[in-house]
Write a protein that holds these residues in place. Structure first.
Motif, PDB file in Angstrom:
ATOM      1  N   ARG A  42      60.459  97.712 114.828  1.00  0.00           N
ATOM      2  CA  ARG A  42      59.993  97.512 116.204  1.00  0.00           C
ATOM      3  C   ARG A  42      58.820  96.543 116.305  1.00  0.00           C
ATOM      4  O   ARG A  42      58.449  96.131 117.403  1.00  0.00           O
ATOM      5  N   THR A  43      58.219  96.179 115.168  1.00  0.00           N
ATOM      6  CA  THR A  43      57.133  95.199 115.196  1.00  0.00           C
ATOM      7  C   THR A  43      57.617  93.775 114.971  1.00  0.00           C
ATOM      8  O   THR A  43      56.849  92.826 115.110  1.00  0.00           O
ATOM      9  N   ILE A  44      58.897  93.609 114.612  1.00  0.00           N
ATOM     10  CA  ILE A  44      59.411  92.293 114.235  1.00  0.00           C
ATOM     11  C   ILE A  44      59.850  91.509 115.465  1.00  0.00           C
ATOM     12  O   ILE A  44      60.653  91.972 116.266  1.00  0.00           O
ATOM     13  N   GLY A  45      59.317  90.296 115.580  1.00  0.00           N
ATOM     14  CA  GLY A  45      59.675  89.436 116.710  1.00  0.00           C
ATOM     15  C   GLY A  45      60.658  88.351 116.363  1.00  0.00           C
ATOM     16  O   GLY A  45      61.328  87.810 117.248  1.00  0.00           O
ATOM     17  N   VAL A  46      60.754  87.998 115.085  1.00  0.00           N
ATOM     18  CA  VAL A  46      61.713  86.987 114.641  1.00  0.00           C
ATOM     19  C   VAL A  46      62.040  87.257 113.174  1.00  0.00           C
ATOM     20  O   VAL A  46      61.189  87.698 112.408  1.00  0.00           O
ATOM     21  N   VAL A  47      63.300  87.020 112.805  1.00  0.00           N
ATOM     22  CA  VAL A  47      63.744  87.165 111.420  1.00  0.00           C
ATOM     23  C   VAL A  47      64.214  85.807 110.927  1.00  0.00           C
ATOM     24  O   VAL A  47      65.072  85.171 111.545  1.00  0.00           O
ATOM     25  N   ILE A  48      63.620  85.364 109.820  1.00  0.00           N
ATOM     26  CA  ILE A  48      64.056  84.148 109.132  1.00  0.00           C
ATOM     27  C   ILE A  48      64.906  84.615 107.964  1.00  0.00           C
ATOM     28  O   ILE A  48      64.412  85.295 107.066  1.00  0.00           O
ATOM     29  N   CYS A  49      66.192  84.299 107.950  1.00  0.00           N
ATOM     30  CA  CYS A  49      67.068  85.003 107.013  1.00  0.00           C
ATOM     31  C   CYS A  49      68.239  84.168 106.523  1.00  0.00           C
ATOM     32  O   CYS A  49      68.695  83.234 107.182  1.00  0.00           O
ATOM     33  N   ARG A  50      68.713  84.555 105.337  1.00  0.00           N
ATOM     34  CA  ARG A  50      70.051  84.178 104.900  1.00  0.00           C
ATOM     35  C   ARG A  50      70.990  85.055 105.726  1.00  0.00           C
ATOM     36  O   ARG A  50      70.912  86.288 105.673  1.00  0.00           O
ATOM     37  N   PRO A  51      71.890  84.485 106.501  1.00  0.00           N
ATOM     38  CA  PRO A  51      72.603  85.259 107.522  1.00  0.00           C
ATOM     39  C   PRO A  51      73.796  86.045 106.989  1.00  0.00           C
ATOM     40  O   PRO A  51      74.946  85.752 107.316  1.00  0.00           O
ATOM     41  N   GLY A  52      73.533  87.054 106.184  1.00  0.00           N
ATOM     42  CA  GLY A  52      74.602  87.962 105.825  1.00  0.00           C
ATOM     43  C   GLY A  52      75.000  88.805 107.024  1.00  0.00           C
ATOM     44  O   GLY A  52      74.226  88.967 107.983  1.00  0.00           O
ATOM     45  N   ALA A  53      76.199  89.366 106.983  1.00  0.00           N
ATOM     46  CA  ALA A  53      76.679  90.160 108.121  1.00  0.00           C
ATOM     47  C   ALA A  53      75.796  91.380 108.351  1.00  0.00           C
ATOM     48  O   ALA A  53      75.552  91.777 109.494  1.00  0.00           O
ATOM     49  N   GLY A  54      75.301  92.004 107.268  1.00  0.00           N
ATOM     50  CA  GLY A  54      74.449  93.180 107.412  1.00  0.00           C
ATOM     51  C   GLY A  54      73.135  92.856 108.090  1.00  0.00           C
ATOM     52  O   GLY A  54      72.684  93.572 108.992  1.00  0.00           O
TER      53      GLY A  54
END
Length: 352
Positions: free
Chosen positions: A246-258
């Motif tokens: 709930r504190t996360i505003g953006v995720v920088i990620c390798r876009p796995g389905a999970g």
């Protein structure tokens, strides 16, 4: 259909998205059917990561850990693929006759199950031969794997549960796809936007992008941004607890389905990390961008550009517009999957 019916769920070793969705499916099936025993065949690491969630399913759920250790996973070096680490899980699984001969089988991204159980239901939004095919001309083992998987799919045309937003072309063309919406357990209400001031940099369970994750985290932290990563020994390793999400505003990620599913669940916009040799990751990145759930690529940006992109995604002014695509995401995939399985396996007589 008198007596207890048994289900074995085989889970690919590649990351945690596979086991996460199967736990949710199992929970829904156990909620509906009392005379149903479910056994997860997975890796030791998957079991340790989700031990509490599996135990919460109750006494009708159990685990045989280690079965799928030698199953296909993403490796950047094609020379690292062998018959053993691509297909070794099959001998391990069939050695457990109780698992191999259970009443029903779900196999999450492991097509080789069809050799022993052509009646198995597959699950996933891509097929491994799509990814491994890039290495077929450099490793004969990979070529044999690809050819065999395609042959098994054409011979059996298995049912395959897939996220309709992310399903690959091969899933649509080589299986009998059961298209469902996003597999999310609860509808999470949008929290106070002022609290979403942290960033998660997430390389995923493949662990192939860890160095890139740490580099990006370092750049963001240098600008006094609060950053979590999925690196176990990092100073701020993400704990996956609801209050932290709930504190996360953006995720920088390798876009796995999970990872993408978690971001849809929590309504968090994504910035994508490239994994250009992996066709699945690139396909999902394109799909997420098209759906408006991902906004740009982190790769190749200068420190200033990266920080500006992160700050923009975190801004309250931008957040309301970023959330619009998430409101369009149907989130009933778990119920839809259980409905299909109940009908496919004719489970009505087991209903409570």
């Amino acid at each position: 259909m008198a007596g207890v019916k048994t289900l074995t769920i085989l889970v690919s070793a590649n990351g945690f998205g596979h086991i996460r969705r199967q736990i949710l499916i199992a929970r829904e099936l156990l909620r509906r059917f009392s005379d149903f025993r479910i056994t997860f065949a997975l890796t030791d690491k998957q079991y340790q990561r989700f031990k509490l969630e599996i135990e919460a399913l109750g006494e009708m759920a159990e685990v045989v850990a280690g079965v799928t250790e030698d199953s296909v996973r993403w490796r950047h070096n094609p020379e690292n693929y062998t018959d053993a680490n691509l297909n070794g899980w099959e001998a391990e699984w069939t050695s457990h006759s109780r698992l191999a001969n259970s009443d029903f089988v779900i196999s999450d991204n492991l097509v080789g199950v069809l050799e022993k159980r052509p009646d198995a239901v597959l699950s996933g939004s891509f097929l491994w031969h799509e990814v491994i095919a890039a290495y077929s001309n450099r490793n004969e083992v990979c070529k044999r794997f690809v050819d065999r998987e395609i042959s098994l799919l054409k011979l059996n045309s298995p049912k395959m549960i897939c996220n309709r937003s992310l399903a690959s072309r091969a899933v649509i063309e080589l299986t009998s796809p059961v298209e469902v919406s996003w597999m999310i357990d609860d509808i999470v209400e949008q929290s106070n936007t002022t609290s979403r001031s942290s960033i998660l940099v997430h390389g995923g369970g493949t662990r192939t992008l860890d160095s890139k994750v740490l580099e990006i985290a370092r750049k963001l932290r240098h600008s006094n941004l609060k950053v979590f990563t999925d690196i176990e020994d990092d100073q701020d390793c993400f704990d996956y607890r609801d209050e932290t999400w709930r504190t996360i505003g953006v995720v920088i990620c390798r876009p796995g389905a999970g990872t993408a599913t978690e971001c849809v669940k929590w309504r968090i916009p994504m910035v994508v990390l490239r994994d250009s040799e992996n066709s699945e990751a690139e396909f999902i990145a394109e799909r997420l961008t098209l759906l408006g759930l991902a906004h740009g690529f982190a790769d190749g940006l200068s420190s200033d550009q990266l920080v500006d992109l992160a700050r923009e995604a975190l801004s309250i002014e931008k957040r309301s517009s970023y959330l619009v695509p998430f409101e369009k995401c149907a989130r009933n995939g778990i119920v839809e999957t259980a409905d299909f399985l109940a009908d496919h396996w004719k489970l009505s007589e087991l209903a409570k």
